[in-house]
Write a protein that holds these residues in place. Structure first.
Motif, PDB file in Angstrom:
ATOM      1  N   ALA A 203     -13.949   7.403   1.706  1.00 55.33           N
ATOM      2  CA  ALA A 203     -13.231   6.484   1.393  1.00 55.33           C
ATOM      3  C   ALA A 203     -13.622   5.035   1.147  1.00 55.33           C
ATOM      4  N   GLU A 206     -13.334   4.941  -2.790  1.00 53.26           N
ATOM      5  CA  GLU A 206     -12.103   4.834  -3.126  1.00 53.26           C
ATOM      6  C   GLU A 206     -10.903   3.130  -2.922  1.00 53.26           C
ATOM      7  N   LEU A 207     -12.029   2.946  -1.610  1.00 56.16           N
ATOM      8  CA  LEU A 207     -11.373   1.831  -0.835  1.00 56.16           C
ATOM      9  C   LEU A 207     -12.081   0.542  -2.045  1.00 56.16           C
ATOM     10  N   ALA A 213      -5.978  -2.129  -1.344  1.00 51.45           N
ATOM     11  CA  ALA A 213      -6.000  -1.134  -0.050  1.00 51.45           C
ATOM     12  C   ALA A 213      -7.475  -1.922   0.758  1.00 51.45           C
ATOM     13  N   VAL A 217      -6.898  -3.231   4.452  1.00 51.17           N
ATOM     14  CA  VAL A 217      -7.787  -2.563   5.934  1.00 51.17           C
ATOM     15  C   VAL A 217      -8.894  -3.457   7.040  1.00 51.17           C
ATOM     16  N   TYR A 241      -3.367   1.005   9.819  1.00 48.32           N
ATOM     17  CA  TYR A 241      -3.395   1.049   8.794  1.00 48.32           C
ATOM     18  C   TYR A 241      -5.446   2.311   7.822  1.00 48.32           C
ATOM     19  N   LEU A 242      -6.198   1.386   8.960  1.00 46.69           N
ATOM     20  CA  LEU A 242      -7.480   2.564   8.664  1.00 46.69           C
ATOM     21  C   LEU A 242      -7.034   3.418   9.545  1.00 46.69           C
ATOM     22  N   VAL A 245      -5.379   5.499   5.503  1.00 48.81           N
ATOM     23  CA  VAL A 245      -6.597   5.264   4.715  1.00 48.81           C
ATOM     24  C   VAL A 245      -7.077   6.418   5.285  1.00 48.81           C
ATOM     25  N   GLU A 248      -5.089   9.680   4.027  1.00 48.09           N
ATOM     26  CA  GLU A 248      -4.938   9.982   2.468  1.00 48.09           C
ATOM     27  C   GLU A 248      -5.955  10.297   1.967  1.00 48.09           C
ATOM     28  N   THR A 303      -2.588   4.623   0.404  1.00 43.99           N
ATOM     29  CA  THR A 303      -2.255   4.952   1.752  1.00 43.99           C
ATOM     30  C   THR A 303      -0.920   4.571   2.592  1.00 43.99           C
TER      31      THR A 303
END
Length: 388
Positions: A203, A206-207, A213, A217, A241-242, A245, A248, A303
């Motif tokens: 995570a 990816e962020l 994104a 978040v 939204y978290l 994430v 995803e 996401t």
């Protein structure tokens, strides 16, 4: 674990009365929603310690190592009632053995398919490594039980205390032997530690790799957390939204890409294929999560696909099964999600993240390492700047 305790752990024990009773005890005394909530102080302690370590770091942080230590401490305290880290030698042996078990389970072994060729492992020395890992795990397991027996009944019984107490309960549905107790709690530690930290690690990767994104978040997390220095578990219930994430990340990087092998209980036919009784079945959750028939732009980190979507990981949507499905679905789902969400929200709330030096998000190596669990091929090194 099979070599050690003869399929007495929940992950690999065959469906039957023993598996049902082991699962029942585990859920009732460790993995139910009520029990997951009751160990919130443990998660809070470990997240606070993690944030302090990051704050005290003057250079880039090895997030892979720190996240592994944090999840390991949460899991071991919940199950064993104390830190493994209190004894450095024991802690080092434990992490070594865990890593080796994951590697060994993920390896191709000829004897699994051709039992008559089992001598090949002995010839090439792989059996020696298996025996060494088994010796370490069994030694640690015995030390844990001996320690619990020596200290009699704890004021706040942990999971091992519960398993041991059943041996003296005449009304218990099942009385576990010493080896069965070791198989159950070591299986839980092995299953819970790597899977949680790998999801948080991916995570964060990816962020950082997707700045837009990350911005979205963090705006949500900080908007809900306000001026809190520590995000609390109930805060995450409002962070949609978290949660998208996390879903995803589990779609793209399921911590266990091939779900644990299962065995067909009777002859059956699926899509015209005859599946005989006793056939070993492997489900590729990684491939299902990236299948173009079910997902638009399946290779992309998107996401938003989970916003305003009913698709969930609880085993009802077969295009998304990071925890499996059916009666053998992972019973630790609530435990894992509580840990993942709490750690991730606090990392995002407290710090702004970037790559070391002049590296940008698109420069981050996103390659996966081969094996039973999909770890990153390289450690995740990040720079944490305190939130302004």
């Amino acid at each position: 674990m099979d070599r050690l305790y003869g399929q007495k752990n929940m992950s690999f024990s065959p469906y039957g009365e023993y598996w049902r009773q082991a699962k029942k005890v585990t859920i009732l005394h460790l993995l139910s929603n009520k029990k997951v909530q009751s160990i919130q102080p443990i998660r809070d302690d470990e997240v606070t310690l993690l944030l302090r370590k990051i704050s005290n770091s003057s250079s880039s942080v090895n997030m892979s190592e720190m996240l592994s230590d944090t999840t390991s401490n949460i899991v071991s305290r919940a199950i064993l009632g104390k830190y493994l880290a209190s004894d450095k030698k024991r802690n080092d042996e434990f992490h070594y053995a865990l890593n080796k078990v994951v590697e060994l389970i993920g390896e191709f072994r000829v004897e699994d398919f051709f039992p008559s060729l089992a001598w090949i492992g002995k010839f090439f020395g792989s059996n020696d490594l298996v025996n060494e890992v088994c010796r370490i795990i069994d030694g640690l397991s015995n030390a844990v039980i001996d320690d619990h027996v020596a200290h009699d009944k704890a004021e706040k019984p942990d999971f091992v205390d519960v398993l041991l107490s059943l041996q003296d309960d005449p009304n218990a549905d099942i009385i576990f032997t010493r080896n069965e107790i070791k198989a159950i709690f070591m299986d839980l530690i092995l299953a819970a530690t790597d899977t949680s930290y790998i999801t948080i690690e991916w995570a964060m990767a990816e962020l950082v790799h997707s700045p837009e994104a990350m911005k979205k978040v963090q705006e949500e997390v900080r908007g809900i957390a306000g001026n809190k220095s520590m995000v609390e578990q109930y805060d995450t219930d409002k962070m949609y939204y978290l949660k998208a994430v996390v879903k995803e990340v589990m779609r793209l990087h399921p911590s266990v890409p091939l779900l644990l092998p299962r065995e067909s209980m009777e002859d059956t036919k699926i899509l015209g294929y005859n599946i005989p009784k006793k056939c070993r079945v492997l489900v590729n959750a990684w491939a299902i999560g990236r299948h173009p028939d079910y997902w638009e732009m399946p290779e992309e980190f998107q996401t938003e696909r989970f916003l305003n979507s009913s698709v969930d990981y609880k085993g009802h949507d077969f295009q998304f099964i990071p925890f499996g499905a059916g009666r053998r679905i992972c019973p630790g789902m609530a435990f894992a999600i509580a840990t993942i969400e709490l750690v991730l929200t606090n990392l995002l709330n407290r710090f702004d993240w970037k790559l070391p030096g002049e590296l940008r998000g698109e420069d981050l190596n996103m390659d996966e390492a081969p094996g039973l669990a999909i770890r990153r091929k390289t450690s995740l090194m990040l720079v944490a700047n305190p939130r302004s």
